[in-house]
Design an enzyme around this catalytic site. Structure first.
Site, PDB file in Angstrom:
ATOM      1  N   ASN A 157       0.755  -1.166  -0.016  1.00 57.65           N
ATOM      2  CA  ASN A 157      -0.031   0.050  -0.198  1.00 57.65           C
ATOM      3  C   ASN A 157       0.916   1.442  -0.090  1.00 57.65           C
ATOM      4  OD1 ASN A 157       0.292  -1.514   2.624  1.00 57.65           O
ATOM      5  ND2 ASN A 157      -0.444   0.463   3.454  1.00 57.65           N
ATOM      6  N   HIS A 209     -14.058  -0.322   0.006  1.00 53.60           N
ATOM      7  CA  HIS A 209     -14.127   1.144  -0.266  1.00 53.60           C
ATOM      8  C   HIS A 209     -12.623   1.463  -0.833  1.00 53.60           C
ATOM      9  CE1 HIS A 209     -11.023   2.150   3.095  1.00 53.60           C
ATOM     10  NE2 HIS A 209     -11.359   1.119   3.503  1.00 53.60           N
ATOM     11  N   CYS A 335      -2.833   4.626   7.157  1.00 52.19           N
ATOM     12  CA  CYS A 335      -3.204   4.162   8.593  1.00 52.19           C
ATOM     13  C   CYS A 335      -1.716   4.072   9.332  1.00 52.19           C
ATOM     14  CB  CYS A 335      -3.345   2.640   8.224  1.00 52.19           C
ATOM     15  SG  CYS A 335      -4.685   2.045   7.609  1.00 52.19           S
TER      16      CYS A 335
HETATM   17  N1  PLP Z   1      -4.594  -4.271   3.811  1.00 48.30           N
HETATM   18  C1  PLP Z   1      -4.016  -3.195   2.807  1.00 48.30           C
HETATM   19  C2  PLP Z   1      -2.910  -3.546   1.944  1.00 48.30           C
HETATM   20  C3  PLP Z   1      -4.462  -2.190   3.018  1.00 48.30           C
HETATM   21  O1  PLP Z   1      -3.909  -1.023   2.217  1.00 48.30           O
HETATM   22  C4  PLP Z   1      -5.646  -1.578   3.973  1.00 48.30           C
HETATM   23  C5  PLP Z   1      -6.184  -0.288   4.027  1.00 48.30           C
HETATM   24  O2  PLP Z   1      -5.535   0.611   3.470  1.00 48.30           O
HETATM   25  C6  PLP Z   1      -6.008  -2.658   4.648  1.00 48.30           C
HETATM   26  C7  PLP Z   1      -5.625  -3.857   4.414  1.00 48.30           C
HETATM   27  C8  PLP Z   1      -7.322  -2.332   5.631  1.00 48.30           C
HETATM   28  O3  PLP Z   1      -8.439  -2.337   5.093  1.00 48.30           O
HETATM   29  P1  PLP Z   1      -9.701  -1.545   5.777  1.00 48.30           P
HETATM   30  O4  PLP Z   1      -9.631  -0.031   5.680  1.00 48.30           O
HETATM   31  O5  PLP Z   1     -10.977  -2.038   4.714  1.00 48.30           O
HETATM   32  O6  PLP Z   1     -10.001  -2.039   7.022  1.00 48.30           O
END
Ligand code: PLP
Length: 392
Positions: A157, A209, A335
């Site tokens: 990400n 989302h 995050c």
């Molecule tokens: N995994 C990855 C690689 C992500 O980029 C994200 C969110 O940015 C998530 C998991 C978590 O997803 P959610 O926001 O739907 O909890």
């Protein structure tokens, strides 16, 4: 005029996704109820599950399951913690959990929790965005306690790096056939072509989302074999919805929206990809004129994500400057921005702490336009000129 270039954080819901949500709001019965109102909701839930299964290339009528959850974080937690809870294990030495060093906090966090329960956690390094398969092999060949779970993300990400999940899964499975191999495909869904079986994984997460649906839904694929062997068990007792793996009345509005978005991205895959590739080429060209470093993975990467370092300007300062001009991007990942934790994915690029502090993430979608790229690059150029001058 706003220019939204933070699509890895979340995406603008498409018209089809919004319409599906509104339509589902009128189907307000509880899918678990046996009367007509409930059965109408159950039918919409079944249709939505079928659509997600199709988008993921999973046969709908086999034993494989698509479990609806509320978000990618929940899907990842159910897979990991459900695996840890599955078997009676030696409390002193319950086994090994392997993950990559660049995983999202929704995998890294449960891994830390499992470490407190005595699991041996091994984080496989990534070098310049390439999963170190040699390090994985040497871990597997060491005298470690049996591997019970291995989790590898498909697309990072923060950098857009595509990890070789197929080879990693094969390596783990050849040594530990009973281990649950999980893939966090949250950033890959709709942008790369894959299926759980093409990757050779037992479980896989995707989130609504990130694909132009409204928030509040996600899915966890669990293979028939994993269910048969009871390699994952439910960790949230309740009404037994979602095959017992995720109790709680289903969020049908978000699930229907998720299905509509998944259908749309699957149908428009080639067109969307071509559009993003063009936007990325323009972005790369403009960034090179500005002399901005792109932290480009050595291996395969997704054109949707560009990690850049603007030396001498802290990322928050640049973000605020751009936000004032209606241009929205992020620092590292959304995050990670909430914590002070260092990014292992960026560290693996050899970035020094001050470089990481000046790193930004631009994330594109097929909904972006050339105007967005131009506005971003104009903003970056002005930001560099004015913020560096202020400093000096
Ligand atoms: N995994 C990855 C690689 C992500 O980029 C994200 C969110 O940015 C998530 C998991 C978590 O997803 P959610 O926001 O739907 O909890």
């Amino acid at each position: 005029m706003e220019h939204y270039l933070d699509n890895s954080a979340t995406t603008r819901p498409s018209d089809a996704a919004l319409e599906a949500m509104t339509r589902a709001a009128a189907v307000w019965g509880n899918p678990s109820s046996v009367h007509h109102a409930g059965q109408e909701a159950a039918a919409l839930l079944r249709e939505s599950r079928k659509t997600i299964a199709k988008a993921l290339g999973v046969p709908f009528f086999g034993g494989d399951k698509i479990i609806f959850t509320s978000c990618g974080t929940e899907s990842n937690n159910i897979a990991m913690l459900g695996c840890a809870a599955a078997k009676k294990r030696d409390p002193v030495n319950p086994g090994t959990v392997i993950i990559s060093a660049g995983e999202h906090p929704s995998i890294d966090g449960p891994a830390s929790l499992l470490a407190k329960q005595g699991y041996n956690i091994v984080r496989i390094p990534t070098k310049h965005g390439v999963l170190d398969l040699e390090a994985l092999e040497s871990t597997l060949n060491k005298g470690i306690s049996p591997v019970v779970f291995a989790g590898f993300m498909l697309v990072n990400n923060e950098t857009g790096a595509v990890y070789d999940v197929k080879s990693a899964a094969k390596a783990v499975k050849s040594k530990y056939p009973d281990a649950v191999v999980h893939c966090d495909a949250v950033q890959a869904f709709g942008k790369l072509k894959f299926t759980p079986s093409s990757l050779g994984v037992d479980t896989l997460s995707v989130s609504a989302h990130k694909i132009h649906s409204v928030r509040g839904a996600a899915a966890l694929f669990i293979s028939a074999e994993t269910i048969k062997r009871k390699n994952i068990v439910p960790v949230m007792p309740g009404g037994g919805q979602e095959n017992g793996f995720r109790s709680g009345t289903e969020n049908l509005c978000s699930i229907a929206s998720f299905a509509a978005a998944a259908d749309e991205i699957s149908k428009n895959f080639d067109e969307n990809r071509a559009r993003v590739l063009n936007l990325r080429a323009l972005l790369d060209e403009r960034l090179s004129v500005l002399d901005i470093t792109v932290n480009r993975p050595d291996g395969d990467f997704l054109p949707h994500i560009a990690s850049i370092t603007v030396l001498g300007i802290r990322s928050e300062t640049m973000l605020n400057f751009l936000s004032g001009r209606g241009v929205y991007i992020s620092a590292g990942s959304a995050c990670a921005a909430n914590s002070k934790k260092k990014s292992t994915a960026l560290e693996a690029f050899g970035l020094e702490p001050d470089q990481m502090d000046s790193t930004l993430r631009i994330s594109l979608s097929h909904m972006n336009t050339e105007d967005d790229i131009v506005a971003l690059c104009e903003g970056l150029a002005l930001g560099i000129a004015s913020l560096q001058r202020k400093k000096g």
